[in-house]
Design a protein around this motif. Structure first.
Motif, PDB file in Angstrom:
ATOM      1  N   ILE A  65      33.159  27.961  23.260  1.00 10.84           N
ATOM      2  CA  ILE A  65      34.464  28.494  23.649  1.00 10.84           C
ATOM      3  C   ILE A  65      34.359  29.987  23.944  1.00 10.84           C
ATOM      4  CG2 ILE A  65      36.802  28.975  22.833  1.00 10.84           C
ATOM      5  CD1 ILE A  65      36.661  26.263  21.328  1.00 10.84           C
ATOM      6  N   VAL A  66      33.773  30.743  23.027  1.00  8.81           N
ATOM      7  CA  VAL A  66      33.671  32.195  23.208  1.00  8.81           C
ATOM      8  C   VAL A  66      32.736  32.534  24.371  1.00  8.81           C
ATOM      9  CG1 VAL A  66      32.904  34.340  22.127  1.00  8.81           C
ATOM     10  CG2 VAL A  66      34.222  32.694  20.805  1.00  8.81           C
ATOM     11  N   ILE A  67      31.559  31.925  24.389  1.00  9.47           N
ATOM     12  CA  ILE A  67      30.587  32.219  25.453  1.00  9.47           C
ATOM     13  C   ILE A  67      31.099  31.728  26.798  1.00  9.47           C
ATOM     14  CG2 ILE A  67      28.260  31.693  26.283  1.00  9.47           C
ATOM     15  CD1 ILE A  67      27.406  31.639  23.302  1.00  9.47           C
ATOM     16  N   GLY A  68      31.759  30.578  26.815  1.00 14.48           N
ATOM     17  CA  GLY A  68      32.297  30.046  28.066  1.00 14.48           C
ATOM     18  C   GLY A  68      33.374  30.938  28.662  1.00 14.48           C
ATOM     19  N   ILE A  69      34.244  31.477  27.822  1.00 15.85           N
ATOM     20  CA  ILE A  69      35.281  32.384  28.315  1.00 15.85           C
ATOM     21  C   ILE A  69      34.648  33.658  28.855  1.00 15.85           C
ATOM     22  CG2 ILE A  69      37.210  33.853  27.612  1.00 15.85           C
ATOM     23  CD1 ILE A  69      38.099  31.554  25.770  1.00 15.85           C
ATOM     24  N   TRP A  70      33.704  34.234  28.117  1.00 12.96           N
ATOM     25  CA  TRP A  70      33.059  35.473  28.576  1.00 12.96           C
ATOM     26  C   TRP A  70      32.270  35.261  29.863  1.00 12.96           C
ATOM     27  CZ3 TRP A  70      33.098  40.559  27.800  1.00 12.96           C
ATOM     28  CH2 TRP A  70      33.812  41.049  26.705  1.00 12.96           C
ATOM     29  N   LEU A  71      31.399  34.247  29.884  1.00 16.57           N
ATOM     30  CA  LEU A  71      30.603  34.024  31.095  1.00 16.57           C
ATOM     31  C   LEU A  71      31.479  33.632  32.279  1.00 16.57           C
ATOM     32  CD1 LEU A  71      27.351  32.203  29.921  1.00 16.57           C
ATOM     33  CD2 LEU A  71      27.616  34.531  30.763  1.00 16.57           C
ATOM     34  N   GLY A  72      32.475  32.791  32.032  1.00 17.36           N
ATOM     35  CA  GLY A  72      33.376  32.399  33.112  1.00 17.36           C
ATOM     36  C   GLY A  72      34.105  33.589  33.705  1.00 17.36           C
ATOM     37  N   ALA A  73      34.619  34.459  32.851  1.00 18.29           N
ATOM     38  CA  ALA A  73      35.333  35.641  33.344  1.00 18.29           C
ATOM     39  C   ALA A  73      34.391  36.597  34.071  1.00 18.29           C
ATOM     40  CB  ALA A  73      36.023  36.363  32.185  1.00 18.29           C
ATOM     41  N   ALA A 124      45.083  49.452  23.273  1.00 18.16           N
ATOM     42  CA  ALA A 124      46.456  49.427  22.769  1.00 18.16           C
ATOM     43  C   ALA A 124      46.675  48.214  21.872  1.00 18.16           C
ATOM     44  CB  ALA A 124      47.444  49.418  23.934  1.00 18.16           C
ATOM     45  N   PHE A 125      46.113  47.089  22.261  1.00 18.71           N
ATOM     46  CA  PHE A 125      46.236  45.866  21.465  1.00 18.71           C
ATOM     47  C   PHE A 125      45.561  46.040  20.105  1.00 18.71           C
ATOM     48  CE2 PHE A 125      44.451  41.739  20.178  1.00 18.71           C
ATOM     49  CZ  PHE A 125      45.624  41.034  20.012  1.00 18.71           C
ATOM     50  N   ILE A 126      44.363  46.599  20.079  1.00 21.85           N
ATOM     51  CA  ILE A 126      43.634  46.781  18.818  1.00 21.85           C
ATOM     52  C   ILE A 126      44.362  47.765  17.903  1.00 21.85           C
ATOM     53  CG2 ILE A 126      41.518  47.732  17.807  1.00 21.85           C
ATOM     54  CD1 ILE A 126      40.004  46.489  20.147  1.00 21.85           C
ATOM     55  N   ASP A 140      45.063  37.966   8.045  1.00 22.76           N
ATOM     56  CA  ASP A 140      45.729  37.918   9.347  1.00 22.76           C
ATOM     57  C   ASP A 140      45.048  38.854  10.344  1.00 22.76           C
ATOM     58  OD1 ASP A 140      47.578  36.101   8.407  1.00 22.76           O
ATOM     59  OD2 ASP A 140      49.034  37.653   7.857  1.00 22.76           O
ATOM     60  N   TYR A 141      44.654  40.014   9.873  1.00 25.07           N
ATOM     61  CA  TYR A 141      43.962  40.978  10.743  1.00 25.07           C
ATOM     62  C   TYR A 141      42.625  40.410  11.203  1.00 25.07           C
ATOM     63  CZ  TYR A 141      41.882  45.308  12.421  1.00 25.07           C
ATOM     64  OH  TYR A 141      41.292  46.267  13.196  1.00 25.07           O
ATOM     65  N   LEU A 142      41.918  39.753  10.320  1.00 25.98           N
ATOM     66  CA  LEU A 142      40.639  39.146  10.678  1.00 25.98           C
ATOM     67  C   LEU A 142      40.822  38.055  11.730  1.00 25.98           C
ATOM     68  CD1 LEU A 142      37.603  39.033  10.097  1.00 25.98           C
ATOM     69  CD2 LEU A 142      38.114  37.368   8.305  1.00 25.98           C
ATOM     70  N   GLU A 143      41.875  37.266  11.585  1.00 25.43           N
ATOM     71  CA  GLU A 143      42.148  36.210  12.560  1.00 25.43           C
ATOM     72  C   GLU A 143      42.509  36.798  13.924  1.00 25.43           C
ATOM     73  OE1 GLU A 143      44.959  32.260  13.037  1.00 25.43           O
ATOM     74  OE2 GLU A 143      44.747  33.214  11.079  1.00 25.43           O
ATOM     75  N   VAL A 144      43.316  37.856  13.931  1.00 28.99           N
ATOM     76  CA  VAL A 144      43.665  38.520  15.188  1.00 28.99           C
ATOM     77  C   VAL A 144      42.420  39.099  15.852  1.00 28.99           C
ATOM     78  CG1 VAL A 144      44.895  40.501  16.169  1.00 28.99           C
ATOM     79  CG2 VAL A 144      46.058  38.982  14.592  1.00 28.99           C
ATOM     80  N   TYR A 159      40.491  36.386  17.688  1.00 27.99           N
ATOM     81  CA  TYR A 159      41.056  36.113  19.000  1.00 27.99           C
ATOM     82  C   TYR A 159      40.771  37.261  19.960  1.00 27.99           C
ATOM     83  CZ  TYR A 159      43.609  32.411  16.623  1.00 27.99           C
ATOM     84  OH  TYR A 159      43.936  31.312  15.898  1.00 27.99           O
ATOM     85  N   ASN A 160      40.646  38.436  19.390  1.00 26.45           N
ATOM     86  CA  ASN A 160      40.386  39.631  20.171  1.00 26.45           C
ATOM     87  C   ASN A 160      39.021  39.586  20.862  1.00 26.45           C
ATOM     88  OD1 ASN A 160      40.980  42.181  21.131  1.00 26.45           O
ATOM     89  ND2 ASN A 160      40.066  43.187  19.364  1.00 26.45           N
ATOM     90  N   LEU A 161      38.127  38.725  20.382  1.00 25.74           N
ATOM     91  CA  LEU A 161      36.810  38.585  21.009  1.00 25.74           C
ATOM     92  C   LEU A 161      36.906  38.209  22.488  1.00 25.74           C
ATOM     93  CD1 LEU A 161      34.795  36.622  18.308  1.00 25.74           C
ATOM     94  CD2 LEU A 161      34.337  38.925  19.113  1.00 25.74           C
ATOM     95  N   VAL A 162      37.918  37.450  22.841  1.00 26.10           N
ATOM     96  CA  VAL A 162      38.003  36.953  24.215  1.00 26.10           C
ATOM     97  C   VAL A 162      39.147  37.561  25.015  1.00 26.10           C
ATOM     98  CG1 VAL A 162      36.869  34.778  23.683  1.00 26.10           C
ATOM     99  CG2 VAL A 162      39.351  34.938  23.512  1.00 26.10           C
ATOM    100  N   THR A 163      39.903  38.482  24.436  1.00 29.54           N
ATOM    101  CA  THR A 163      41.036  39.016  25.191  1.00 29.54           C
ATOM    102  C   THR A 163      40.618  39.987  26.281  1.00 29.54           C
ATOM    103  OG1 THR A 163      41.415  40.691  23.493  1.00 29.54           O
ATOM    104  CG2 THR A 163      42.762  38.696  23.388  1.00 29.54           C
ATOM    105  N   TYR A 164      39.562  40.771  26.062  1.00 27.09           N
ATOM    106  CA  TYR A 164      39.186  41.752  27.087  1.00 27.09           C
ATOM    107  C   TYR A 164      38.786  41.112  28.412  1.00 27.09           C
ATOM    108  CZ  TYR A 164      37.158  45.632  29.561  1.00 27.09           C
ATOM    109  OH  TYR A 164      36.879  46.562  30.517  1.00 27.09           O
ATOM    110  N   PRO A 165      37.903  40.108  28.428  1.00 26.53           N
ATOM    111  CA  PRO A 165      37.579  39.525  29.741  1.00 26.53           C
ATOM    112  C   PRO A 165      38.780  38.844  30.387  1.00 26.53           C
ATOM    113  CG  PRO A 165      36.535  38.266  28.003  1.00 26.53           C
ATOM    114  CD  PRO A 165      37.104  39.497  27.371  1.00 26.53           C
ATOM    115  N   LEU A 166      39.662  38.275  29.570  1.00 23.61           N
ATOM    116  CA  LEU A 166      40.847  37.633  30.139  1.00 23.61           C
ATOM    117  C   LEU A 166      41.813  38.653  30.726  1.00 23.61           C
ATOM    118  CD1 LEU A 166      41.473  34.862  27.466  1.00 23.61           C
ATOM    119  CD2 LEU A 166      40.395  34.638  29.711  1.00 23.61           C
ATOM    120  N   ILE A 167      41.980  39.783  30.026  1.00 20.70           N
ATOM    121  CA  ILE A 167      42.846  40.848  30.551  1.00 20.70           C
ATOM    122  C   ILE A 167      42.259  41.397  31.841  1.00 20.70           C
ATOM    123  CG2 ILE A 167      43.664  43.204  30.125  1.00 20.70           C
ATOM    124  CD1 ILE A 167      43.893  42.442  27.156  1.00 20.70           C
ATOM    125  N   PHE A 168      40.946  41.674  31.837  1.00 19.62           N
ATOM    126  CA  PHE A 168      40.297  42.183  33.046  1.00 19.62           C
ATOM    127  C   PHE A 168      40.493  41.237  34.213  1.00 19.62           C
ATOM    128  CE2 PHE A 168      36.328  41.422  35.489  1.00 19.62           C
ATOM    129  CZ  PHE A 168      36.488  42.435  36.411  1.00 19.62           C
TER     130      PHE A 168
END
Length: 144
Positions: A56-64, A96-98, A109-113, A116-125
């Motif tokens: 999931i993580v690698i697929g999102i990063w490589l795909g983006a 800003a998100f971080i 909760d912070y750890l869980e966020v 999810y933050n691992l994949v937000t940067y390529p998706l935002i870009f």
């Protein structure tokens, strides 16, 4: 002339396949609180469960990366500028998100966020890049 290290156009399709399947699996596992080890259908995959999370993580990063960094049909200075601006806007939004998450969430909760933050940067870009490219091509088409 400065050399740009862009990927071939053909990787864009591979990137979309990787991105869509990884996002679907990620959303599925988050929304349904799905544990791949408890599914009767996927019982043979119990040994592969950690690999699914990695996919999931690698697929999102490589795909983006494949989608965002592949050559466009017409690759010129405007496209390069849009790509650079999208990277900067993505970086600013991610920061800003971080910062916001650091003030709002605590403990687990912070750890869980942050997971999810691992994949937000390529998706935002990718979202900003496609939006800026669409807007530029739309205004270019209106100008003709």
């Amino acid at each position: 002339m400065q050399k740009e290290f862009l990927l071939p156009k053909g990787l864009k399709r591979v990137g979309w396949v990787l991105l869509v399947t990884a996002l679907a699996m990620g959303i599925w596992s988050i929304a349904l609180d799905f544990d791949f080890t408890k599914s009767e259908i996927l019982k043979p995959l119990t040994l592969v469960d950690p690999l699914i999370n990695n996919y999931i993580v690698i697929g999102i990063w490589l795909g983006a990366i494949f989608v965002g960094c592949s050559r466009e049909p017409i690759e010129d200075e405007m496209i390069s500028r849009i790509r650079l601006n999208a990277l900067l806007v993505g970086l600013y939004l991610q920061a800003a998100f971080i910062i916001t998450a650091t003030f709002v969430f605590n403990s687990i909760d912070y750890l869980e966020v942050m997971m999810y933050n691992l994949v937000t940067y390529p998706l935002i870009f990718l979202a900003v890049y496609r939006w800026m490219l669409w807007r530029a091509l739309k205004s270019y088409g209106d100008g003709e």
